[in-house]
Design an enzyme around this catalytic site. Structure first.
Site, PDB file in Angstrom:
ATOM      1  N   ALA A 195       0.822  -1.210   0.000  1.00  0.00           N
ATOM      2  CA  ALA A 195       0.000   0.000   0.000  1.00  0.00           C
ATOM      3  C   ALA A 195       0.853   1.256   0.000  1.00  0.00           C
ATOM      4  CB  ALA A 195      -0.919  -0.011   1.224  1.00  0.00           C
TER       5      ALA A 195
ATOM      6  N   ASP B  54      -1.760  -2.168  11.678  1.00  0.00           N
ATOM      7  CA  ASP B  54      -1.975  -2.971  10.468  1.00  0.00           C
ATOM      8  C   ASP B  54      -1.296  -4.327  10.587  1.00  0.00           C
ATOM      9  OD1 ASP B  54      -3.018  -3.567   7.977  1.00  0.00           O
ATOM     10  OD2 ASP B  54      -1.419  -2.573   6.857  1.00  0.00           O
TER      11      ASP B  54
END
Length: 346
Positions: A14, A127
């Site tokens: 990402a 995350d």
């Protein structure tokens, strides 16, 4: 970049593209993460800055990936990390059956040591997922990808975005839109990862946020203020109503798992964030001291990232928030039939 020779592309996350490279002078193998800037006047992207800040503020730890260097390149910059051969997502994908209990204990123990270290340094990763848990050639697990990490405020005064954590590992308070949270979001993710290692597949593989909540309440039961007093204060509380669902015993969800493992798992997968067991305390749980004991890292499977058989599992979910309250239900859900039994009519 002249000091490195690119050997191949590892992947694209990402927050940037990652390459395998060799230092020309020393011969050291590293992982280079290239982060591009759209315009020079933009400065560093927030997520890249967070990753650099988080890693530089923490002293070296054997359970956190080491940031070796940062340097500008073209219209962006490059982060040089120690090279890791694989990740835990690859381990799960290539496993022919659920991992041996000694292997699960070893991976979980290393993960908890890394999480305990981060939390002791007031860092919330935000995350944690198998793809961000890298595996070295010697079997060592290290936490990586601190692009969403933040220094948390112990007094709970700071506001954060709830759009963090990959959906399958996202804590219920985030799914309900919480803007004030702490390390409890990481501890929920640890529980999801533990459950996935024990089960051989994700416990909560939702395709959007509402379906994700349905997977959670199918096992934990429908949340209510008696069980979770802070529930009514969350921004998205009452935006959608769920039918009353009683909790499912974890021994029915994972019938082949030991009582000690289920007890620890249940202490992570709790609705109230402050009731989830801390990483440092979890390391003292009887689960790690009963046979079989955690395997040595050298006894753990290490699949290659590149090559080999195609993974059986489908790709993990994206970070994007793809449910909109004002959109018709049938347009927001990829599998309406799965969640329909949980939703109140009218």
């Amino acid at each position: 970049m002249d000091q490195y020779c690119i050997l191949g592309r590892i992947g694209e996350g990402a927050h940037g593209i990652v390459f395998k490279a060799k230092h020309v002078e020393t011969g050291e193998i590293v992982a280079l993460k290239k982060v591009a800037l759209r315009r020079l006047e933009d400065g560093f992207p927030n997520q890249a800055l967070r990753e650099i800040k988080a890693l530089q503020e923490m002293e070296d730890n054997q359970y956190v990936v080491q940031l070796k260097a940062v340097f500008p390149h073209g219209g962006g910059f490059v982060l040089a990390f120690e090279f890791m051969l694989s990740d835990l997502a690859e381990v799960v994908r290539h496993a022919q059956r659920p991992l041996a209990q000694a292997q699960v204990k070893s991976y979980l123990q290393m993960l908890l040591k890394g999480v305990a270290f981060c939390h002791a340094n007031n860092i919330v990763h935000r995350d944690l997922k198998p793809a961000n848990l890298l595996i070295s050639a010697s079997g060592q697990l290290k936490i990586a990808d601190f692009g969403l990490a933040r220094v948390f405020s112990p007094d709970g005064s700071r506001l954060y975005t709830h759009q963090v954590a990959t959906r399958w590992y996202r804590a219920p308070e985030l799914l309900y839109g919480a803007r004030q949270y702490d390390q409890g979001v990481d501890l929920w993710s640890v529980g999801c990862i533990m459950g996935e290692l024990l089960n051989g597949s994700p416990l909560f593989p939702g395709k959007n946020d509402i379906e994700q909540l349905c997977y959670v309440l199918r096992i934990l039961g429908t949340p209510n203020p008696q069980v979770w007093p802070e529930l009514t204060e969350l921004p998205d509380y009452n935006k959608i109503s769920f039918k009353e669902q009683v909790p499912m015993p974890l021994e029915e969800v994972l019938p082949d798992v030991s009582p000690q493992a289920l007890d620890l798992l249940g202490q992570f997968l709790l609705y109230p964030p402050h009731q989830r067991i801390a990483a440092s305390k979890a390391l003292l749980h009887q689960y790690f001291f009963t046979a079989p004991l955690p395997a040595h890292p050298s006894e753990l499977p290490i699949p290659q990232r590149l090559g080999g058989p195609a993974p059986k599992a489908h790709p993990g979910p994206p970070h994007i928030h793809d449910f909109h309250v004002d959109r018709p239900l049938e347009e927001s859900l990829l599998n309406p039939e799965l969640i329909r039994p949980f939703i109140l009519e009218g």
